[in-house]
Design a protein around this motif. Structure first.
Motif, PDB file in Angstrom:
ATOM      1  N   PRO A  89       0.820  -1.225   0.000  1.00 39.88           N
ATOM      2  CA  PRO A  89       0.000   0.000   0.000  1.00 39.88           C
ATOM      3  C   PRO A  89       0.849   1.269   0.000  1.00 39.88           C
ATOM      4  N   ALA A  90       1.976   1.242   0.729  1.00 40.01           N
ATOM      5  CA  ALA A  90       2.840   2.424   0.766  1.00 40.01           C
ATOM      6  C   ALA A  90       3.394   2.751  -0.618  1.00 40.01           C
ATOM      7  N   ALA A  91       3.716   1.717  -1.394  1.00 40.23           N
ATOM      8  CA  ALA A  91       4.258   1.951  -2.740  1.00 40.23           C
ATOM      9  C   ALA A  91       3.218   2.570  -3.669  1.00 40.23           C
ATOM     10  N   LEU A  92       1.944   2.265  -3.409  1.00 37.08           N
ATOM     11  CA  LEU A  92       0.877   2.812  -4.258  1.00 37.08           C
ATOM     12  C   LEU A  92       0.479   4.230  -3.867  1.00 37.08           C
TER      13      LEU A  92
ATOM     14  N   GLU B 213      -0.106  11.050 -10.748  1.00 33.46           N
ATOM     15  CA  GLU B 213      -1.430  11.050 -11.339  1.00 33.46           C
ATOM     16  C   GLU B 213      -1.334  10.667 -12.812  1.00 33.46           C
ATOM     17  N   GLY B 214      -2.450  10.218 -13.349  1.00 35.49           N
ATOM     18  CA  GLY B 214      -2.479   9.880 -14.763  1.00 35.49           C
ATOM     19  C   GLY B 214      -2.874   8.441 -15.012  1.00 35.49           C
ATOM     20  N   PRO B 215      -3.001   8.078 -16.274  1.00 31.73           N
ATOM     21  CA  PRO B 215      -3.503   6.744 -16.659  1.00 31.73           C
ATOM     22  C   PRO B 215      -2.445   5.658 -16.560  1.00 31.73           C
ATOM     23  N   LEU B 216      -2.021   5.364 -15.357  1.00 33.28           N
ATOM     24  CA  LEU B 216      -0.982   4.353 -15.161  1.00 33.28           C
ATOM     25  C   LEU B 216      -1.585   3.035 -14.686  1.00 33.28           C
ATOM     26  N   TRP B 217      -0.774   1.974 -14.759  1.00 36.84           N
ATOM     27  CA  TRP B 217      -1.184   0.668 -14.252  1.00 36.84           C
ATOM     28  C   TRP B 217       0.073  -0.150 -13.970  1.00 36.84           C
ATOM     29  N   GLY B 218      -0.106  -1.255 -13.270  1.00 36.41           N
ATOM     30  CA  GLY B 218       1.054  -2.072 -12.984  1.00 36.41           C
ATOM     31  C   GLY B 218       0.745  -3.209 -12.034  1.00 36.41           C
ATOM     32  N   ARG B 219       1.803  -3.756 -11.452  1.00 38.33           N
ATOM     33  CA  ARG B 219       1.679  -4.913 -10.572  1.00 38.33           C
ATOM     34  C   ARG B 219       2.919  -5.005  -9.687  1.00 38.33           C
ATOM     35  N   PHE B 220       2.922  -5.942  -8.734  1.00 36.67           N
ATOM     36  CA  PHE B 220       4.034  -6.156  -7.823  1.00 36.67           C
ATOM     37  C   PHE B 220       4.794  -7.428  -8.193  1.00 36.67           C
TER      38      PHE B 220
ATOM     39  N   PHE C 176      -2.848  -3.170 -10.188  1.00 41.02           N
ATOM     40  CA  PHE C 176      -3.431  -1.867  -9.855  1.00 41.02           C
ATOM     41  C   PHE C 176      -3.549  -1.042 -11.136  1.00 41.02           C
ATOM     42  N   VAL C 177      -4.550  -0.175 -11.174  1.00 41.14           N
ATOM     43  CA  VAL C 177      -4.804   0.596 -12.392  1.00 41.14           C
ATOM     44  C   VAL C 177      -5.615   1.837 -12.053  1.00 41.14           C
ATOM     45  N   ASP C 178      -5.289   2.927 -12.709  1.00 40.09           N
ATOM     46  CA  ASP C 178      -6.074   4.151 -12.583  1.00 40.09           C
ATOM     47  C   ASP C 178      -7.531   3.845 -12.932  1.00 40.09           C
ATOM     48  N   ARG C 179      -8.443   4.276 -12.089  1.00 36.99           N
ATOM     49  CA  ARG C 179      -9.852   3.893 -12.257  1.00 36.99           C
ATOM     50  C   ARG C 179     -10.414   4.362 -13.597  1.00 36.99           C
ATOM     51  N   LEU C 180     -10.101   5.585 -14.005  1.00 32.90           N
ATOM     52  CA  LEU C 180     -10.631   6.089 -15.270  1.00 32.90           C
ATOM     53  C   LEU C 180     -10.063   5.307 -16.453  1.00 32.90           C
ATOM     54  N   LEU C 181      -8.796   4.919 -16.367  1.00 35.97           N
ATOM     55  CA  LEU C 181      -8.208   4.096 -17.430  1.00 35.97           C
ATOM     56  C   LEU C 181      -8.888   2.741 -17.476  1.00 35.97           C
ATOM     57  N   PHE C 182      -9.118   2.146 -16.317  1.00 36.37           N
ATOM     58  CA  PHE C 182      -9.776   0.843 -16.258  1.00 36.37           C
ATOM     59  C   PHE C 182     -11.158   0.903 -16.905  1.00 36.37           C
ATOM     60  N   LEU C 183     -11.918   1.927 -16.575  1.00 37.65           N
ATOM     61  CA  LEU C 183     -13.255   2.053 -17.153  1.00 37.65           C
ATOM     62  C   LEU C 183     -13.179   2.348 -18.651  1.00 37.65           C
ATOM     63  N   ASP C 184     -12.157   3.090 -19.057  1.00 36.44           N
ATOM     64  CA  ASP C 184     -12.014   3.454 -20.469  1.00 36.44           C
ATOM     65  C   ASP C 184     -11.754   2.230 -21.349  1.00 36.44           C
ATOM     66  N   VAL C 185     -10.981   1.242 -20.840  1.00 36.15           N
ATOM     67  CA  VAL C 185     -10.702   0.041 -21.641  1.00 36.15           C
ATOM     68  C   VAL C 185     -11.797  -1.008 -21.495  1.00 36.15           C
TER      69      VAL C 185
ATOM     70  N   LEU D 139      -4.395  -2.807 -21.606  1.00 37.81           N
ATOM     71  CA  LEU D 139      -3.744  -1.698 -20.917  1.00 37.81           C
ATOM     72  C   LEU D 139      -2.389  -1.357 -21.528  1.00 37.81           C
ATOM     73  N   ARG D 140      -1.716  -2.343 -22.106  1.00 42.52           N
ATOM     74  CA  ARG D 140      -0.407  -2.080 -22.706  1.00 42.52           C
ATOM     75  C   ARG D 140      -0.489  -1.065 -23.834  1.00 42.52           C
ATOM     76  N   ARG D 141      -1.660  -0.955 -24.460  1.00 42.82           N
ATOM     77  CA  ARG D 141      -1.821   0.037 -25.529  1.00 42.82           C
ATOM     78  C   ARG D 141      -1.733   1.457 -24.989  1.00 42.82           C
ATOM     79  N   HIS D 142      -1.880   1.596 -23.666  1.00 42.55           N
ATOM     80  CA  HIS D 142      -1.839   2.922 -23.043  1.00 42.55           C
ATOM     81  C   HIS D 142      -0.542   3.145 -22.281  1.00 42.55           C
ATOM     82  N   GLY D 143       0.352   2.188 -22.310  1.00 48.40           N
ATOM     83  CA  GLY D 143       1.625   2.348 -21.628  1.00 48.40           C
ATOM     84  C   GLY D 143       2.079   1.060 -20.968  1.00 48.40           C
ATOM     85  N   LYS D 144       3.376   0.992 -20.677  1.00 51.26           N
ATOM     86  CA  LYS D 144       3.946  -0.180 -20.027  1.00 51.26           C
ATOM     87  C   LYS D 144       3.532  -0.226 -18.559  1.00 51.26           C
ATOM     88  N   PRO D 145       3.441  -1.426 -17.999  1.00 57.76           N
ATOM     89  CA  PRO D 145       3.084  -1.519 -16.583  1.00 57.76           C
ATOM     90  C   PRO D 145       4.234  -1.075 -15.677  1.00 57.76           C
ATOM     91  N   LEU D 146       3.869  -0.506 -14.539  1.00 60.44           N
ATOM     92  CA  LEU D 146       4.844  -0.254 -13.494  1.00 60.44           C
ATOM     93  C   LEU D 146       5.069  -1.568 -12.750  1.00 60.44           C
TER      94      LEU D 146
END
Length: 243
Positions: A94-97, A102-109, A144-153, A171-178
């Protein structure tokens, strides 16, 4: 400015695991965050356990992708974090998140497998490397993913297996995962029950067929034919395979 987290947990007959997860998760979240448990018609004490520890308890037809989408649609946070009931986490996640830009980001641990089998560190390391190379995240990695990006895809595709892989492709079409370093602990009970090498070979076979265009419903039948442990879990109706 800190991110407000909405943690979405799909469940089906997960009372014991949820009872362990929710108090730990609550300790590591802030007051502004929320925990959303989405139940798929459990027949055990899952709902009562969820009502004690979650901010929202929702109900919909079973199916992991369907349940996660349903929770995301009713989330208030600007960052969605999808967890399994058997997720092993520490305060570092949670601390890392908290302070992601801000912005249309996404990723995983990153992950590590729970247990002392000598192959588990190698498997966990291979999962992390593969995810970095391919840009594909799996549910065990705490997507994890920005909520607006998630809804957009359009959210998770409503398919019975590898819906996390399909979402990653969108999601990769909108950028690489963190790819964040704090490691989540993956429950290894299926690896141990069905054999480590057998599980590895099965997953390679399923992933190869998936990338070759096989029907996810057919792969779902193959997985549960080979991994029939009698559990009534979300995977059986709309889930993921380990790794």
């Amino acid at each position: 400015m800190t991110r407000r987290l909405s943690v979405v947990i799909p469940v089906l007959n997960e009372a014991p695991r949820l009872r362990r997860l929710l108090p730990k998760l609550r300790r590591h979240l802030w007051d502004q965050d929320e925990i959303i448990v989405v139940d798929g018609a459990s027949t055990d004490d899952t709902v009562s356990v969820a009502e004690e520890g979650a901010d929202k308890v929702l109900h919909c037809d079973r199916g992991r992708a369907r349940q996660m989408n349903f929770g995301a649609e009713r989330a208030c946070g600007d960052l969605l974090w999808f967890l399994h009931a058997d997720s092993g986490l520490r305060r570092e996640q949670p601390a890392a998140l908290r302070y992601l830009p801000e912005g249309p980001l996404w990723g995983r641990f990153d992950v590590r497998l729970k247990g002392r089998h000598p192959l588990f560190p190698i498997i966990g390391g291979a999962m992390n490397l593969r995810s970095r190379w391919t840009g594909i995240a799996t549910g065990d990695q705490g997507i994890f993913v920005d909520r607006l990006l998630f809804l957009d895809v359009g959210g998770f595709p409503l398919q019975p297996l590898m819906e996390d892989v399909a979402l990653s492709a969108c999601l990769r079409r909108h950028g690489k995962p963190l790819c964040l370093r704090p490691r989540m602990v993956v429950d290894s009970r299926r690896w141990q029950q069905h054999g480590v090498l057998r599980t590895i070979l099965l997953m390679w076979r399923l992933r190869w067929r998936y990338w070759r265009g096989a029907d996810p419903a057919e792969l779902h039948r193959i997985y549960y034919r080979d991994h029939d442990d009698g559990e009534a879990a979300p995977e059986r109706e709309g889930g993921r395979a380990p790794g």
